[in-house]
Design a protein around this motif. Structure first.
Motif, short mmCIF file in Angstrom:
data_model
loop_
_atom_site.label_atom_id
_atom_site.label_comp_id
_atom_site.label_asym_id
_atom_site.label_seq_id
_atom_site.Cartn_x
_atom_site.Cartn_y
_atom_site.Cartn_z
N PHE A 1 25.11 41.55 42.18
CA PHE A 1 25.85 42.82 42.19
C PHE A 1 24.90 44.01 42.26
CE2 PHE A 1 27.86 46.37 39.75
CZ PHE A 1 28.79 46.71 40.71
N LEU B 1 35.90 42.83 30.29
CA LEU B 1 35.22 41.81 31.10
C LEU B 1 36.20 40.96 31.93
CD1 LEU B 1 32.90 42.70 29.20
CD2 LEU B 1 32.08 40.36 29.29
N ALA B 2 37.50 41.32 31.84
CA ALA B 2 38.49 40.57 32.61
C ALA B 2 38.26 40.74 34.11
CB ALA B 2 39.90 41.03 32.24
N ARG B 3 37.64 41.86 34.49
CA ARG B 3 37.44 42.16 35.92
C ARG B 3 36.44 41.22 36.59
NH1 ARG B 3 35.90 48.15 35.27
NH2 ARG B 3 37.00 47.80 33.32
N PHE B 4 35.67 40.50 35.80
CA PHE B 4 34.69 39.59 36.41
C PHE B 4 35.39 38.28 36.72
CE2 PHE B 4 32.34 42.44 33.52
CZ PHE B 4 31.77 43.22 34.51
N ASP B 5 35.99 38.24 37.91
CA ASP B 5 36.88 37.13 38.25
C ASP B 5 36.53 36.49 39.59
OD1 ASP B 5 37.57 39.15 39.98
OD2 ASP B 5 39.66 39.33 39.32
N VAL C 1 36.67 37.87 42.48
CA VAL C 1 37.46 38.37 43.61
C VAL C 1 36.64 39.34 44.47
CG1 VAL C 1 39.49 39.72 44.31
CG2 VAL C 1 39.70 38.02 42.49
N GLN C 2 36.13 40.41 43.84
CA GLN C 2 35.50 41.47 44.64
C GLN C 2 33.99 41.36 44.78
OE1 GLN C 2 36.31 45.78 44.38
NE2 GLN C 2 37.80 45.23 42.84
N TYR C 3 33.28 41.00 43.69
CA TYR C 3 31.82 41.10 43.69
C TYR C 3 31.26 40.08 42.71
CZ TYR C 3 33.52 43.83 39.81
OH TYR C 3 34.22 44.22 38.71
N ILE D 1 44.02 30.24 43.23
CA ILE D 1 43.50 31.44 42.59
C ILE D 1 43.22 31.21 41.09
CG2 ILE D 1 45.83 32.45 42.28
CD1 ILE D 1 42.67 34.48 43.04
N TYR E 1 39.61 31.65 39.28
CA TYR E 1 39.34 32.44 38.08
C TYR E 1 38.66 31.58 37.02
CZ TYR E 1 42.74 36.15 39.39
OH TYR E 1 43.40 37.18 39.98
N ARG F 1 34.74 31.94 35.84
CA ARG F 1 34.45 32.45 34.50
C ARG F 1 33.80 31.39 33.60
NH1 ARG F 1 36.66 37.42 33.21
NH2 ARG F 1 37.32 36.86 31.11
N GLY G 1 37.80 49.46 40.20
CA GLY G 1 37.51 48.87 38.90
C GLY G 1 36.10 48.32 38.82
N TYR H 1 46.04 38.75 34.78
CA TYR H 1 45.18 38.48 35.94
C TYR H 1 46.00 38.41 37.21
CZ TYR H 1 41.10 37.39 33.12
OH TYR H 1 40.03 37.48 32.29
N PRO I 1 42.51 45.33 40.23
CA PRO I 1 41.05 45.22 40.26
C PRO I 1 40.40 45.01 38.90
CG PRO I 1 41.80 47.24 41.35
CD PRO I 1 43.02 46.57 40.81
N LYS I 2 40.96 45.57 37.84
CA LYS I 2 40.33 45.43 36.52
C LYS I 2 40.92 44.25 35.74
CE LYS I 2 41.57 49.66 35.28
NZ LYS I 2 42.28 50.19 36.46
N ASN I 3 41.94 43.63 36.30
CA ASN I 3 42.73 42.62 35.60
C ASN I 3 43.37 43.18 34.33
OD1 ASN I 3 42.70 40.49 37.45
ND2 ASN I 3 40.67 39.87 36.78
N ILE J 1 42.92 41.75 50.56
CA ILE J 1 43.41 42.76 49.62
C ILE J 1 43.11 44.16 50.15
CG2 ILE J 1 43.48 43.49 47.21
CD1 ILE J 1 41.99 40.92 46.48
N TYR K 1 43.06 47.90 48.70
CA TYR K 1 43.11 48.62 47.43
C TYR K 1 43.51 50.09 47.59
CZ TYR K 1 40.83 44.61 45.22
OH TYR K 1 40.54 43.36 44.74
#
Lengths: 478, 473
Positions: free
Chosen positions: A91, A313-317, A319-321, A331, A335, A339, B43, B82, B87-89, B139, B141
């Motif tokens: 990242f 820290l939920a955003r670290f999934d 999906v994006q980065y 999906i 996840y 994680r 996010g 989720y 984006p932030k869940n 996706i 956004y």
């Protein structure tokens, strides 16, 4: 003596006098990193020499030419920022943290990223996905955490100054264990924009330095209101260096009895008691205090901090980065396997704890109750301000412990922060400064706390202590 | 039917603020994917939300128009779940302290006026949009972080038709407030429903079913219709309704189970630590209150009493604020409300509906419509001429008198000129004249038509009628 061994204030004088060049400072510092960091392991990413020299050449500002290193949770444009976690490997933020921007604006030379406990979850710097950082005073020991890389780098003269972040003691405890100065500012004093959050209501960015003077200098650069952080407070930033060399005679220092109990190492207590005597000699009146809710601070902290972390820290999934586990079937599977593989053991422990305390049916008993106790802890401190100007305590109950000594026992690890956590819960500023050494030659830290936005008092008291003692001058031999 | 239906609706309204709720990205609809996304609405780690001050102002306006009590403090919470479009869940929302509570919206259908109670109104942020492809998903956004206002009713609605009426009235109110496009196709107004049936004599409420995935007001009505039938059939068999969430399938015209109560999410709400709560200034609310225009229901009542037009006309004219404004402006210039109302409701509406636009999007001015009405009343033009020039008034914005002159359409009301034409027509249609005189009264209509044809539609029909009658005596 290499230029890297100087303080920032010392180097600024030398640059102004023409006795040191910014390029030489960079060269000496990079040399030191390449000489000792194999042993210490403070850095996880060092910027390129050419780029740094080029920046040093034209540097202007209050920190012109001063090499500063950053904890790995502070965003730098297009530079790896990973919180020492596998899940953020690769990242590179497209934007800079406000503090990073401020450092660049003042001409600081950003050396690179420093190791930390994964997502700042830890007190020993052992939970990093890159492996542990070692204490420069004893390489078999931990440097403290979570800003272990910041404290070790400054102690080992691999950086003139560093930034850390402090959620429950993550600047002060490693500063104490590495024999350097570490300040957690008042909550809202420094913008959190660009600091990868652990617990939003507790996190603050702060300086890790070799002296109180440097601490005042660096705080002045990073403090201030930021429109990008709603929790930053719009109140003027004084020139903190004006509070150096102040007469502290007649000030009152509170000593809370709850901080001198079972679990406090006798050598640490001895060093802190002698420090109290130094203050007495400087004309400070010592006041015995009680902060009755102190015993609830640790459990309150672990509920609130873990709850916020579980959401942050939920955003670290995947999906994006950052890291995404390969071969997911759907999906949910993506996840869970991202994680499971991306986070380390301690991170998972805290995320599960945080998820649990927010769950329906448990929220009132845990999170809500903890929020109420937090108010009580804050009120404990509020009541002391009529009786004293600042509070003195040990920073950590023990000096640095051995690598691996507490990794199997999370509770004993959590106890390392028992004295630093209350300041975060109350939102007040606190510093750790060197105040002695154990028989084994390990540094001991003194914590000084004051009311919200009274960093001025902390700097006055800490600097008065520093100029009347020699502890901060000692350096580890590597 | 022996069952009583109780329906509650949850409307999600996108506020049409210039920028998103917690960052400065644009909220504009329809741009290339991910061109309106910054670290905050993506996010990205380390980014922080900052409330756009335009958002509470719009939200308070809606809440006040819905007769709600505004909270003392603005406080946000995190709703944790989720989903890849989030984006932030977690979604920044409001949980235990919504922006406003305890309001109502008055609706009217078939002369029956009813108050639907509003339980709560709260602010939250929208999610992104997913596009499912073969074996993967994409996706966008752009929508993530757009401010949403959730408007929740009590289960006061007693039929699918009434749900439709409520939504029509709500949309009309919201458009008056100028806070949202209320466009269901673009997703700026969305609606979930919950519905329960119970025996008429039973107390309390039946077991509720939540309905999602309705994409239009009609979809809401159809889904509820389906549910009434499905649930009545279950109850009829003596079985129990299962508490669950069901999805509406518009193509198949039925609902299917999405998740049961046991599978419901635990959203783990807690106060959003990145946004400090703040006091909602009473003075600010008062100032917003004065910005609220006369609302559709009040205006409808006033139109009936002030302009003496039928209730039906008043309700149609006041549904859209721009239409009502246009009507009032025209009437102010030329006081014939019924003629003006007729033209707006029929010919003008037909053009607008066909194009799917509102009255302010065409060049027709209220002054020109008023002038046309006056020309009609004064006999300067016939209805036929008016219809002929209307399209140019709408598209070119030309005045009716100018168009009539340019096209040589002004009505012939000169008795001498008309008599000449009539004499000619009578001469050419001697047989018809004879028929008329022998008692075939509808022969007159034919003769009038012949005169109109000879004048190429310009003859004043009323005068033609009168002259013909006297000539045929």
């Amino acid at each position: 003596m290499g230029l890297n061994q100087q303080t920032a204030a010392g180097l600024i004088k030398m640059i102004n006098a023409g006795t040191a060049g910014a390029g030489d400072i960079v060269t000496d510092t990079l040399q030191r990193i390449s000489d000792v960091d194999k042993k210490v392991g403070a850095f996880i990413d060092v910027a390129g020499r050419k780029a740094l020299l080029k920046k040093a050449e034209g540097a202007k500002g209050r920190l012109a030419g001063i090499p500063v290193a950053l904890k790995d949770n502070l965003c730098e444009v297009n530079r790896p920022t990973t919180c020492s976690s596998r899940i953020l490997k690769g990242f590179k933020p497209p934007y800079a943290a406000t503090v990073v921007r401020k450092l660049e604006d003042e001409g600081a030379i950003l050396l690179g990223k420093l190791n930390m406990d994964e997502f700042a979850f830890g007190s020993s710097c052992e939970t990093s996905c890159y492996g542990p950082t070692r204490n420069p005073w004893d390489l078999d020991r931990i440097p403290g955490g979570s800003s272990g890389g910041s404290a070790a780098a400054v102690a080992a003269d691999e950086a003139i100054m560093a930034l850390g972040s402090d959620t429950g003691g993550s600047i002060r405890q490693p500063a104490s264990l590495c024999g350097v100065v570490g300040l957690k500012p008042t909550y809202g004093r420094v913008s959190r924009y660009g600091l990868i959050a652990f617990a939003s209501s507790l996190d603050q960015i702060g300086p890790v330095t070799k002296s109180v003077e440097d601490c005042a200098l660096l705080l002045g650069v990073i403090a201030g209101h930021d429109e990008q952080d709603s929790t930053s407070i719009d109140t003027p930033v004084p020139d903190y260096t004006e509070f150096l060399n102040s007469d502290i005679k007649g000030l009152k220092a509170g000593v809370p009895k709850e901080y001198f109990v079972k679990g406090l190492d006798s050598e640490v207590e001895k060093a802190v008691r002698s420090a109290i005597d130094v203050f007495k000699k400087l004309g400070v009146e010592i006041v015995e205090l009680s902060l009755p809710h102190t015993k609830y601070a640790l459990s309150t902290y672990y509920i609130i901090a873990s709850a916020e972390a579980s959401s942050n820290l939920a955003r670290f999934d995947g999906v994006q980065y950052g890291y995404r586990a390969a071969g997911a079937k759907d999906i949910i599977n993506m996840y869970s396997s991202t994680r499971s593989k991306g986070f380390g053991e301690e991170a998972k422990r805290r995320l599960m704890l945080g998820t649990y305390v927010l769950s329906s049916g448990y929220y009132e008993a845990y999170y809500l109750k903890a929020s109420k106790v937090r108010t009580k802890i804050k009120e404990d401190f509020d009541r002391t301000y009529e009786r004293c100007d600042f509070i003195i305590t040990p920073t950590s109950p023990t000096a640095a412990f051995k690598i691996g000594e507490r990794t199997g026992d999370p509770l004993s690890m959590y106890l390392s922060d028992v004295y630093t956590i209350p300041a975060n819960l109350a939102g007040i500023p606190a510093i750790s400064i060197p105040c002695g050494f154990t028989g084994k030659g390990l540094p001991v830290g003194l914590q000084i706390l004051a009311a919200a936005f009274r960093e001025d008092i902390i700097i006055k008291a800490a600097h008065a202590f520093e100029i009347n003692t020699d502890f901060h001058k000692r350096r580890p031999s590597l | 039917m022996k069952y009583e239906t109780n329906i509650g609706l949850e409307a999600h309204l996108q506020l049409s603020t210039k920028s998103k709720a917690f960052c400065s990205c644009s909220t504009e609809f329809g741009n290339a994917p991910n061109t309106q996304a910054c670290p905050v609405c993506l996010g990205l780690p380390g980014s922080l939300p900052v409330l756009n001050r335009e958002v509470p102002a719009s939200a308070i306006k809606v809440a006040l128009a819905l007769n709600c009590t505004i909270a003392d403090r603005m406080k946000f919470d995190r709703k944790n779940y989720y989903y890849p479009d989030l984006p932030k869940n977690f979604q920044i929302s409001q949980y235990d302290k919504p922006l406003a509570r305890n309001g109502f919206l008055e609706i009217q259908a078939e002369k029956v006026v009813k108050k639907i109670r509003i339980k709560r109104v709260h602010l939250e942020e929208d999610a992104g949009k997913l596009f499912h492809k073969e074996g993967y998903s994409l996706i966008d956004y752009n929508r993530a972080g757009t401010p949403l206002l959730e408007i929740v009713t009590e289960p006061d609605i007693s039929s699918p038709e009434e749900a439709y009426t409520y939504l029509t009235f709500l949309k009309s109110l919201l458009r008056y407030l100028d806070v949202s496009d209320c466009n269901m196709e673009e997703g700026s107004l969305r609606c979930d429903a919950n519905i329960s049936l119970k025996k008429k004599e039973a107390s309390g409420l039946g077991i509720k079913t939540e309905l999602k995935n309705m994409n239009s007001f009609k979809g809401v009505r159809n889904a509820l219709d389906y549910e009434v039938k499905r649930q009545s059939a279950i109850l009829e068999e003596g079985a129990e309704i299962i508490q669950e969430t069901r999805l509406w399938d518009a193509d198949k015209g039925l609902t299917t189970s999405m998740r049961s109560k046991e599978e419901a999410h635990d959203y783990r709400y807690f106060p959003e630590p990145d946004l400090t709560p703040f006091v909602i200034d009473k003075e600010v609310s008062e100032r917003i209150k004065t910005d609220i225009p006369e609302l559709p229901r009040a205006r409808e009542v006033r139109f009936v009493s002030q302009y003496h037009i039928p209730e039906y006309d008043a309700s149609v004219l006041t549904q859209e604020k721009k239409t009502a404004d246009f009507f009032e402006k025209a009437v102010e210039i030329y006081n014939n409300p019924k003629t003006i109302s007729n033209w707006i409701m029929s010919d003008i509406s037909a053009v607008l509906n066909e194009r799917g636009i509102s009255i302010d999007k065409v060049r027709l001015s209220a002054a020109n419509l008023a002038k046309m009405a006056r020309m009609l009343d004064e006999g300067a033009i016939s209805t036929k001429i008016a219809k002929a020039i209307l399209i140019d008034m709408i598209d070119k914005g030309e005045a009716p008198d100018v168009l009539v002159r340019e096209k040589g359409l002004s009505q012939i009301s000169d008795a001498g000129e008309l008599e000449g034409m009539i004499a000619l027509v009578l001469k050419e249609n001697e047989k018809t004249v004879k028929d008329y005189k022998s008692g075939k009264k509808n022969a007159l209509t034919f003769l009038v038509g012949q005169v109109m044809k000879a004048s190429r539609g310009k003859a004043n029909p009323k005068m033609v009628n009168e002259i013909l009658k006297s000539k045929l005596k």
